[in-house]
Scaffold this motif. Structure first.
Motif, short mmCIF file in Angstrom:
data_model
loop_
_atom_site.label_atom_id
_atom_site.label_comp_id
_atom_site.label_asym_id
_atom_site.label_seq_id
_atom_site.Cartn_x
_atom_site.Cartn_y
_atom_site.Cartn_z
N ARG A 60 0.84 -1.19 0.00
CA ARG A 60 0.00 0.00 0.00
C ARG A 60 0.88 1.24 0.00
O ARG A 60 1.89 1.28 0.69
CB ARG A 60 -0.93 0.01 1.22
CG ARG A 60 -1.95 -1.12 1.21
CD ARG A 60 -2.99 -0.92 2.31
NE ARG A 60 -3.95 -2.02 2.31
CZ ARG A 60 -3.96 -3.01 3.19
NH1 ARG A 60 -3.05 -3.02 4.16
NH2 ARG A 60 -4.85 -3.97 3.12
N SER A 84 -9.05 0.61 -2.57
CA SER A 84 -10.16 0.28 -1.69
C SER A 84 -10.15 1.24 -0.52
O SER A 84 -9.31 2.15 -0.45
CB SER A 84 -10.04 -1.16 -1.19
OG SER A 84 -9.03 -1.27 -0.20
N LYS A 86 -9.03 0.74 2.21
CA LYS A 86 -7.77 0.58 2.95
C LYS A 86 -6.61 1.31 2.28
O LYS A 86 -5.53 1.42 2.87
CB LYS A 86 -7.43 -0.90 3.10
CG LYS A 86 -8.34 -1.65 4.06
CD LYS A 86 -7.84 -3.06 4.28
CE LYS A 86 -8.67 -3.78 5.32
NZ LYS A 86 -8.17 -5.16 5.59
N HIS A 89 -3.43 0.07 -3.68
CA HIS A 89 -2.71 -1.20 -3.68
C HIS A 89 -1.92 -1.35 -4.98
O HIS A 89 -2.49 -1.29 -6.07
CB HIS A 89 -3.68 -2.36 -3.54
CG HIS A 89 -4.46 -2.35 -2.26
ND1 HIS A 89 -5.39 -1.38 -1.96
CD2 HIS A 89 -4.43 -3.19 -1.19
CE1 HIS A 89 -5.92 -1.63 -0.77
NE2 HIS A 89 -5.36 -2.70 -0.28
N SER A 296 3.87 -5.87 8.17
CA SER A 296 3.58 -5.63 6.76
C SER A 296 4.87 -5.24 6.06
O SER A 296 5.91 -5.02 6.71
CB SER A 296 2.55 -4.50 6.59
OG SER A 296 3.10 -3.27 7.04
#
Length: 312
Positions: A60, A84, A86, A89, A296
């Motif tokens: 991201r 999205s 979030k 991407h 992440s």
């Protein structure tokens, strides 16, 4: 020859740190990696007549990774996959490993080098592999998954380390991950993006590698939930794969599976993180990675950048 820096681990945190050391000109740097390839969880596998990403599926775009993001865009190996709630991407149609490989130009990397012990002598770190190979350096950075890093420290019996802090680090546990790689006779609809995460049940995520552009044929990566992965991890591969296929067919009964393979990650994601983005275990010996920056790719980079800001 004594190196200025040695980095154990060729995942994203280790690679990014080495890249910055070289760019700034702080001296010689060598990366030692126990596997046959680089990238850590930025893993792409060629199998079943196509390609699969079977670790991280995307990154991201956040401030922590903006420098690398621009690097990948300039090299034209990264593209926007979907947006999205979030975030934005991005991935590579060459597979996530291609992003890692783009960083290593000009870096010295030795593969299949598993460090067994280290010791500190006359301001020099000395490393010994499981095959009794030896290296020396002035600064040592361990970017391997935290349990592997702690195992090296435990075997080395270093006098300089803070045992209380090591005890805190040992509290950080990792999830396991079982990954199913499937070839389908024809496409199925995951959703509009070709990627779905699950809040409950046996799946963690399902990824359509064809929609990502990684595969030219119908190929699906299934990442099982931490609970399922923990309970099944030590079972025989064929037994585990049979269970994964059964669960997948229950959700997608029209899917015609023509090939499958199982991958395993013993250290997938840390369930918590250390109180700072890196840890200086002893003089010029540092630990970095997702156990410090967060679980992440962003966390791996965040840890790397924090250490670089400190030592530079």
């Amino acid at each position: 020859m004594i190196k200025d820096y040695i980095i154990i681990g060729a995942g994203l945190s280790g690679l990014n740190t080495a890249r910055k050391i070289k760019e700034i000109g702080l001296g010689s740097v060598l990366i030692l990696e126990k596997s046959r390839g680089i990238g850590g969880r930025m893993a792409t596998r060629r199998t079943l007549e196509t390609r699969f990403d079977h670790g991280a599926q995307f990154y991201r775009v956040k401030s922590d990774i903006s420098e690398l993001h621009e690097w990948w865009k300039v090299k034209n190996i990264s593209h926007r996959w979907f947006v999205s709630f979030k975030g934005d991407h991005w991935c590579s149609d060459q597979g996530m490993t291609a992003l890692a490989k783009s960083i290593v130009d000009g870096l010295e990397i030795a593969l299949e080098k598993q460090i067994h012990t280290i010791r500190y002598d006359n301001n020099i770190w000395k490393l010994v592999s499981d095959k009794n190979e030896e290296w020396e350096c002035r600064n040592l950075i361990i970017s391997a998954p935290l349990p592997q890093a702690l195992l090296i420290l435990e075997r080395s019996s270093l006098k300089q380390i803070d045992l209380q802090e090591i005890a805190e680090l040992k509290k950080i546990q990792y999830t396991k991950a079982l990954i199913g790689l499937l070839i389908l006779e024809q496409d199925i609809l995951i959703n509009e993006f070709g990627y779905e995460e699950f809040q409950s049940g046996d799946f963690f995520s399902i990824t359509d590698q064809k929609m990502k552009g990684v595969s030219k044929i119908s190929a699906i990566t299934i990442t099982m939930s931490p609970t399922f992965s923990e309970s099944e991890f030590d079972n025989a591969d064929d037994v585990v794969m049979t269970k994964i296929l059964k669960i997948f067919k229950e959700k997608y009964p029209m899917a015609m599976i023509t090939g499958s393979e199982l991958k395993k990650w013993r250290y997938c994601q840390p369930l918590s993180k250390y109180k700072s983005f890196y840890f200086e275990v002893a003089p010029k010996l540092y630990l970095i990675g997702d156990a410090f920056g967060g679980a992440s790719l962003l966390g791996a980079v965040r840890s790397s950048e924090a250490l670089c800001d400190y030592i530079f």
